[in-house]
Design a protein around this motif. Structure first.
Motif: not given
Ligand SMILES: Nc1nc2c(ncn2[C@@H]2O[C@H](COP(=O)(O)OP(=O)(O)O)[C@@H](O)[C@H]2O)c(=O)[nH]1
Ligand SMILES: [Mg+2]
Length: 283
Positions: A79-106
């Motif tokens: 679900n990407a509802a909180c992450t995609v940009a609405a209107g012409g302004k940035s949604c992402t205001k903080t420096y966010t580092t996204n880890p990814f999981e696969d089969e329970g491991r990073n």
């Protein structure tokens, strides 16, 4: 200012007989790419995970790309509802580092996202902040201030960055239609020059390819056979000075309700190339 894409000659809607890049399609091939990414041997033992930074104009599809990668490895739509940009302004205001999981491991990589490069001096992320991020000087969770770049007195400033904090591959996310003007191009060229000086590899992801070519909208497998996409890539290569081999057309998950095997293939292929460049950098 003018729009970057409007300078091009009108796109040819034709398809090439043979594509300029061969992707191996299918479930087995996708599983193989996933397995290779899961088991990717980092070329520097001091590095915990490869660090990718995505930058580009607001609404280019940066957050969608991250969510798409997430969905591919989770084997379901995220679900990407909180992450995609609405209107012409940035949604992402903080420096966010996204880890990814696969089969329970990073997985051995993370992708950071910064505020979009927006028009005007006082909005969006400052190029100086991006340069600090490249050097690993911005801590996870830092909230960008569009009128003041992060500096030593900020608690979000990392004065002792290690090779882990640095960015190992800089990814420009550029939509094939809209969002681009000459001012933005100049800002991105300046950032690219600094990444070059730091020796950090760079990749361009061309997003929204479905909006540029009806064949590709119909069938993503045609993405490397579309004259339109080829022309867009060439225009991008000329404008940024990035070789064609470092430009990747991508369609993000955006309005789909289910995963699509062929979209996964393009995303996994692109991610593999990015991580190979990042791994070469840390070696
Ligand atoms: N058609 C299409 N729309 C996309 C694609 N990628 C993103 N979008 C849409 O473009 C808008 C902006 O995307 P977002 O990821 O928030 O951009 P960001 O500001 O760069 O993080 C959203 O409405 C997305 O659903 C794509 O590949 N194709
Ligand atoms: Mg975003």
């Amino acid at each position: 200012m003018g729009d970057f894409w409007s300078k091009e000659s009108p796109p040819s809607e034709q398809l090439m007989e043979t594509g300029w890049c061969e992707i191996n399609w299918g479930t087995l091939q996708n599983n193989e790419m996933k397995k290779n990414l899961r088991k990717l041997q980092l070329k520097n033992p001091a590095v915990q995970h490869l660090h990718i930074l995505v930058i580009g104009p607001v609404r280019a599809g940066k957050s969608s790309f991250i969510q798409s990668v997430n969905s591919v490895f989770k084997n379901r739509m995220v679900n990407a509802a909180c992450t995609v940009a609405a209107g012409g302004k940035s949604c992402t205001k903080t420096y966010t580092t996204n880890p990814f999981e696969d089969e329970g491991r990073n997985l051995p990589f993370v992708i950071s996202d910064v505020m979009g490069l927006e028009k005007g001096r006082d909005s969006g992320v400052q190029p100086r902040d991006i340069i600090s991020a490249l050097k690993g000087r911005i801590k996870e969770g830092y909230t960008f201030n569009p009128v003041k770049p992060c500096s030593e007195e900020d608690t979000g400033y990392n004065s002792r960055p290690t090779v882990n904090d640095m960015v190992h591959c800089l990814v420009f996310v550029i939509p094939v239609s809209g969002c681009m003007d000459n001012d933005l191009i100049r800002r991105m060229q300046n950032i690219r020059q600094i990444a070059c000086d730091l020796g950090i590899p760079q990749v361009v992801i061309l997003t929204k390819v479905d909006l540029a070519c009806p064949h590709v909208k119909e069938d993503i497998k045609l993405v490397y056979k579309s004259q339109t996409i080829y022309q867009k890539m060439q225009a991008c290569s000329d404008a940024f000075g990035v070789p064609m081999s470092c430009i990747f057309p991508v369609k993000n998950y955006h309005d789909e309700k289910q995963l699509n095997l062929d979209m996964d293939s393009v995303l996994l292929f692109t991610l593999t190339q990015i991580l190979n460049y990042a791994n070469d950098f840390v070696a």
